[in-house]
Design a protein around this motif. Structure first.
Motif, PDB file in Angstrom:
ATOM      1  N   ASP A 121       6.835 -10.565  -7.176  1.00 42.37           N
ATOM      2  CA  ASP A 121       7.597  -9.348  -7.411  1.00 42.37           C
ATOM      3  C   ASP A 121       7.598  -8.497  -6.143  1.00 42.37           C
ATOM      4  OD1 ASP A 121       9.126  -7.544  -8.746  1.00 42.37           O
ATOM      5  OD2 ASP A 121       7.481  -6.638  -9.880  1.00 42.37           O
ATOM      6  N   ALA A 122       8.705  -7.775  -5.921  1.00 44.48           N
ATOM      7  CA  ALA A 122       8.857  -6.918  -4.749  1.00 44.48           C
ATOM      8  C   ALA A 122       9.346  -5.544  -5.187  1.00 44.48           C
ATOM      9  CB  ALA A 122       9.845  -7.541  -3.759  1.00 44.48           C
ATOM     10  N   TYR A 140       3.047  -0.171  -4.482  1.00 47.00           N
ATOM     11  CA  TYR A 140       1.746  -0.652  -4.024  1.00 47.00           C
ATOM     12  C   TYR A 140       0.607   0.308  -4.357  1.00 47.00           C
ATOM     13  CZ  TYR A 140       4.255  -4.369  -1.725  1.00 47.00           C
ATOM     14  OH  TYR A 140       5.037  -5.470  -1.490  1.00 47.00           O
ATOM     15  N   SER A 141       0.943   1.543  -4.711  1.00 45.09           N
ATOM     16  CA  SER A 141      -0.118   2.452  -5.165  1.00 45.09           C
ATOM     17  C   SER A 141      -0.722   1.949  -6.480  1.00 45.09           C
ATOM     18  CB  SER A 141       0.437   3.860  -5.348  1.00 45.09           C
ATOM     19  OG  SER A 141       1.414   3.888  -6.380  1.00 45.09           O
ATOM     20  N   LYS A 142       0.015   1.122  -7.215  1.00 45.43           N
ATOM     21  CA  LYS A 142      -0.487   0.520  -8.441  1.00 45.43           C
ATOM     22  C   LYS A 142      -1.166  -0.821  -8.181  1.00 45.43           C
ATOM     23  CE  LYS A 142       3.363   2.634 -10.965  1.00 45.43           C
ATOM     24  NZ  LYS A 142       4.608   2.379 -11.747  1.00 45.43           N
ATOM     25  N   ARG A 143      -1.142  -1.275  -6.930  1.00 51.45           N
ATOM     26  CA  ARG A 143      -1.731  -2.566  -6.570  1.00 51.45           C
ATOM     27  C   ARG A 143      -2.620  -2.402  -5.335  1.00 51.45           C
ATOM     28  NH1 ARG A 143       3.177  -2.798  -8.626  1.00 51.45           N
ATOM     29  NH2 ARG A 143       3.815  -4.493 -10.026  1.00 51.45           N
ATOM     30  N   PRO A 144      -3.628  -1.541  -5.417  1.00 56.52           N
ATOM     31  CA  PRO A 144      -4.450  -1.254  -4.232  1.00 56.52           C
ATOM     32  C   PRO A 144      -5.202  -2.462  -3.705  1.00 56.52           C
ATOM     33  CG  PRO A 144      -5.443  -0.312  -6.206  1.00 56.52           C
ATOM     34  CD  PRO A 144      -4.090  -0.774  -6.602  1.00 56.52           C
ATOM     35  N   LEU A 145      -5.640  -3.355  -4.597  1.00 55.09           N
ATOM     36  CA  LEU A 145      -6.379  -4.530  -4.139  1.00 55.09           C
ATOM     37  C   LEU A 145      -5.499  -5.454  -3.302  1.00 55.09           C
ATOM     38  CD1 LEU A 145      -8.671  -5.528  -7.143  1.00 55.09           C
ATOM     39  CD2 LEU A 145      -9.327  -4.527  -4.952  1.00 55.09           C
ATOM     40  N   MET A 146      -4.222  -5.540  -3.656  1.00 56.57           N
ATOM     41  CA  MET A 146      -3.299  -6.373  -2.882  1.00 56.57           C
ATOM     42  C   MET A 146      -3.160  -5.827  -1.458  1.00 56.57           C
ATOM     43  SD  MET A 146       0.737  -7.222  -3.642  1.00 56.57           S
ATOM     44  CE  MET A 146       0.386  -8.240  -5.059  1.00 56.57           C
TER      45      MET A 146
END
Length: 932
Positions: A121-122, A140-146
């Motif tokens: 997903d992008a 990306y604020s919802k995917r900090p580990l990524m």
């Protein structure tokens, strides 16, 4: 002794890691709290503290994949239960948990960094205007580990390279007080090769970034740029099985045999966004099949987000290394650069847009009769989101082809890119050598239309004006061009730019560029100039020091002229750098234009070491200005030909003139043109005519059997005789009317004023009045009215004729222009060999033999070509009467201008004569007001 696998896993978890380090979202196994508690055994109470060696050996033999497959702690409840059971044992053995944590943290971090990525997903869709850093930030604020994992991976991969750079700069440079940073420069070749390898390791985004930086020697050292250019050809491919899966999914088939008769097993070319396979369709057509890398958009989006996060840090470190203070503008500029790259990278992932761009380019070139350049034909039925199919193009890279017509194709490439930049408004932004092919039939084929730049019409005309000024060396108007082109911020005034010393720098740079030879020859010429200026006996180091001292002195003078207290400035270069940041900015489009023309110059220099790309731009400029009817283009052409923006007799009807036209209003002579007047430059006219012929011949055909010359002859005939007219036709008709008027006036003056017969008549007419003036008695005998009628009026007539036929400064310039044009054309047409042959057989020599035209073989072939001859005759049939009417109207308008400016006629007479002539002119050819 041995540790239980599950006990070790729990200890590892206590080191602060979660199960994210071991499982991607698609790999996690849902396990109940109850099962996890049941399966986890406690440590025995009689465990002895093992030696560090045994712990190290155990960890080295640890199979992390086994740990990954057996550890099922995917919820906080499971972890809590495990730790509750494990805590008493760990508290009794603190050295044990410390050793485990110490020796396992590195392995655990590596497992986290190298765990599979989820690029399914992008934050935005493919497209030229879809890139949105705000959406990316929310995503990306919802995917900090990524994000963390990507930063750690970048840090890990680049740590050795960065450490080496810091060591060269800080330790060997700063601490050892090496102001020349010799170690840094000495290690540049090795570091540049490391940077090349790093780009391929870091992934497609950094490959694209490396490609972009490979032409930015203003941002990276030249050695790095040279190494990074290899990324244009050598990009590691992805697995062909994945590519076939993409093809099947996009075409909605279970077997590719349903689409292709054959398709290559491995890619024939690989790029950062996708790779190309050669195939054959069911109808037998050879095709190129471009397949997009899986997850490329999501990978690019993540990298761009990370680059935006790291740019402020990178900017501060870079300024610190250069001894400069970091201001917010520096950071904003860096982020803007990332965003501009981002827009281009994201646009390249839209294969449907690439297909549209390819088709549009081919159509645009055909419409403009640029048949020598093409793009691959798109198989429109097979265009998909991640697949692009085009016809296969047989050819070789332009920079590697040994055919004798490659120099001509370099000219074709320049003209094609100028057409895109200044005409179609869609510029191909990825012109590396691998994308420029010489086809087997001698055409230039441009590949890969994924990244393009839209160029608005205002910017196109600003660039035209800028090139026109460079061509005429009208550097005084360059500051206005800088404002029009966006090279200076909006709040910078023209006066400040003019006083900044920019004219001198631009003048020097373009004089060097016009001489050709690329950077190598430029450096040689600059060195020669420095040796002449500072002393021919200086060594290279002494010469560099002298030039540096002179530069600093000039900087101090420039800063002082702008009101800066130079004595209070501790670092002149830093102050000058700060001032330049305020005065100048680099618009994003310049990056792509520079990349395009840098590549083309490189190819040209590989063929001709004296190649001058600036000179190669002028044929297109002539073709464009000769045919473009817009007021801005006409004004630019007038400036190049030495004419003022508006005709002196007000016969040029233009309106809505933009501020940018001030830059060409004065023409070659600058702002003094209006005071001194302006006239057509025959030399420049012939030069531009040659350039127009060169442009047409090079781009219209592959030039077999003289077809290029034939096409040029047709275009030139159309240009001069077309009933629709052209900018050049307008100017030539206008100047011909002026010249005819001046020549006729001069002939009449010679006959009626300056000839012996005219002087005798004038003397005879004045004789009665002279006699009366000598005898007062005789004068008193004649009544006043009779004397005026029979004595004074005839005596004043010669003076009236003299005044009416007076030669103005404008007439003198026009007549001088006519003589120059005659000499220039006569030099080209004079057949000296025929004249000499005749003279040998005549006793009185060749003086009585007139010059005869020297018909070149090229012209003979054009005249002998039936199709060309018929075309020219047809143009003459309709064009000559039209030109005759336009020329006649021009003479009448010129007469109206003369009447209005006559010092002899009364005001009523002037108005009446002017009105009559204008009415006659409009009856022949109605005046047209041109609007932009």
């Amino acid at each position: 002794m041995k540790f239980s696998m599950k006990s070790l896993a729990a200890a590892l978890l206590l080191a602060g890691q979660s199960s994210h380090a071991f499982h991607t979202p698609n790999q996690r196994i849902a396990t109940s709290t109850k099962s996890s508690t049941t399966n986890l055994h406690s440590f025995p109470t009689d465990i002895q503290i093992p030696s560090l060696d045994s712990i190290s050996a155990t960890l080295q033999n640890l199979d992390l994949s086994d740990l990954t497959n057996n550890l099922h702690l995917s919820s906080p409840e499971q972890l809590s239960a495990a730790l509750t059971e494990l805590a008493p044992t760990l508290l009794q053995n603190p050295w044990q948990i410390a050793a485990i944590a110490l020796f396992s943290s590195g392995a655990l971090l590596t497992a986290f960094i190298n765990s599979p990525d989820d690029y399914s997903d992008a934050p935005f869709a493919p497209g030229s205007d879809t890139y949105d850093p705000v959406k990316a930030n929310e995503f990306y604020s919802k995917r900090p580990l990524m994000v963390l994992k990507r930063i750690l991976r970048l840090t890990t991969l680049t740590s050795a390279f960065n450490t080496g750079l810091i060591f060269d700069w800080l330790v060997l440079g700063k601490l050892f007080k090496d102001e020349e940073f010799s170690a840094l420069r000495k290690n540049e070749p090795r570091r540049a090769k490391e940077a090349l390898i790093l780009c391929t390791q870091l992934g497609p985004t950094f490959i694209k970034l490396g490609q972009a930086l490979s032409i930015r020697t203003d941002l990276v050292p030249e050695m790095y740029a040279l190494e990074l250019r290899q990324l244009q050809d050598a990009v590691p491919p992805f697995n062909s099985d994945e590519a076939r899966d993409v093809l099947k999914t996009e075409f909605g088939v279970s077997n590719l045999d349903q689409i292709f008769d054959t398709i290559s097993e491995e890619p024939v070319a690989s790029a950062s966004i996708g790779q190309v396979y050669r195939g054959k369709l069911k109808d037998g057509k050879d095709v190129a099949v471009k397949v997009q890398r899986p997850g490329i958009l999501a990978e690019i989006a993540l990298d761009l987000h990370v680059l935006r996060l790291l740019t402020p840090i990178q900017t501060q470190l870079q300024n610190m290394a250069n001894g400069q203070e970091t201001v917010q503008e520096d950071i904003d500029q860096g982020i803007a650069l990332v965003d501009e790259w981002g827009r281009g990278f994201v646009a390249e992932t839209d294969y449907r847009l690439e297909a549209e761009n390819t088709i549009a380019f081919g159509a645009a070139m055909r419409k403009r009769a640029l048949d020598a350049v093409c793009a691959p034909a798109v198989v429109e039925d097979l265009v998909r989101d991640k697949v692009l199919v085009t016809e296969w193009v047989e050819g070789t890279r332009l920079d590697r082809d040994a055919s004798p017509d490659v120099p001509r194709l370099c000219g074709v490439a320049i003209n094609a890119y100028l057409t895109m930049l200044l005409d179609t408004g869609v510029l191909h932004c990825d012109p590396h050598p691998g994308n420029l092919l010489r086809t087997t039939d001698g055409k230039l084929c441009i590949l890969d239309w994924g990244m393009t730049l839209s160029v608005p019409s205002d910017l196109q005309y600003a660039l035209l004006e800028f090139i026109a000024h460079i061509n005429t060396e009208n550097y005084d108007d360059i500051p206005q061009d800088f404002i029009n082109l966006g090279f200076s911020p909006e709040d910078v005034s023209l006066e400040r730019l003019q006083s900044s010393g920019i004219t001198e720098g631009i003048s020097f740079a373009f004089r060097q560029l016009s001489k050709g030879g690329g950077p190598k020859k430029m450096q040689e010429r600059v060195k020669e100039e420095f040796l002449e200026r500072y002393g021919s006996d200086l060594s290279d180091n002494e010469l560099r020091d002298a030039a540096r001292a002179d530069m600093l002195e000039r900087m101090e003078e420039q800063l002082a002229s702008e009101g800066v207290d130079v004595k209070g400035v501790t670092n002149v270069m830093e102050e000058m750098s700060k001032r330049n940041r305020e005065l100048f900015a680099l618009p994003p489009y310049v990056l792509y234009v520079a990349r395009a023309f840098s590549t083309l110059e490189g190819i040209g220099l590989s063929i001709d070491e004296d190649y001058a790309i600036v000179q190669e731009c002028y044929p297109y400029l002539a073709g464009r200005l000769f045919t473009d009817k817009s007021p801005r283009a006409k004004a630019a052409l007038r400036g190049m030909l030495g004419l003022s923006m508006d005709s002196d007799d007000a016969t040029t009807h233009t309106s809505n003139v933009s501020p940018g036209l001030a830059a060409v209003k004065a023409g070659v002579n600058g702002s003094e043109a209006n005071e001194k007047g302006s006239s057509l430059s025959p030399k420049k006219l012939l030069e531009m005519t040659d350039n127009f012929a060169s442009y047409t011949a090079a781009t219209a055909t592959v030039d077999r059997d003289g077809e290029g010359r034939t096409a040029a002859a047709k275009e030139f005939a159309k240009l001069l005789l077309d009933k629709e007219g052209s900018t050049l036709q307008d100017i030539l008709v206008e100047e011909a009317a002026k010249l005819s008027d001046a020549a006729t006036r001069n002939l009449l003056r010679q006959a009626l004023v300056e000839s012996a017969f005219a002087k005798t008549i004038a003397s005879s007419l004045r004789a009665p009045r002279d006699a009366l003036e000598r005898s007062e008695q005789l004068a008193s005998l004649l009544p006043e009215n009779i004397r005026k009628a029979i004595i004074d009026s005839p005596a004043d007539f010669p003076k009236l004729v003299d005044d009416l036929l007076s030669i103005t400064s404008e007439d003198e310039r026009l007549l001088s222009t006519a003589r120059e044009l005659q000499e220039a054309i006569g030099g080209r047409l004079e057949n000296s060999s025929l004249r000499s042959a005749l003279a040998d057989n005549l006793s009185d020599g060749a003086s009585i033999i007139p010059s005869t035209p020297d018909i070149s073989p090229g012209l003979q072939s054009i005249v002998s070509d039936a199709e060309t001859r018929d075309f020219v005759v047809e143009q003459l049939r309709f064009g000559v009467p039209l030109l005759g009417r336009r020329f006649g109207a021009g003479l009448f308008r010129r007469a109206a201008y003369r009447a209005m400016n006559s010092p002899v006629l009364s005001e009523d007479a002037r108005k009446q004569l002017s009105d009559v002539n204008n009415r006659l002119a409009d009856a022949i050819e109605p005046a047209v007001t041109t609007k932009e």
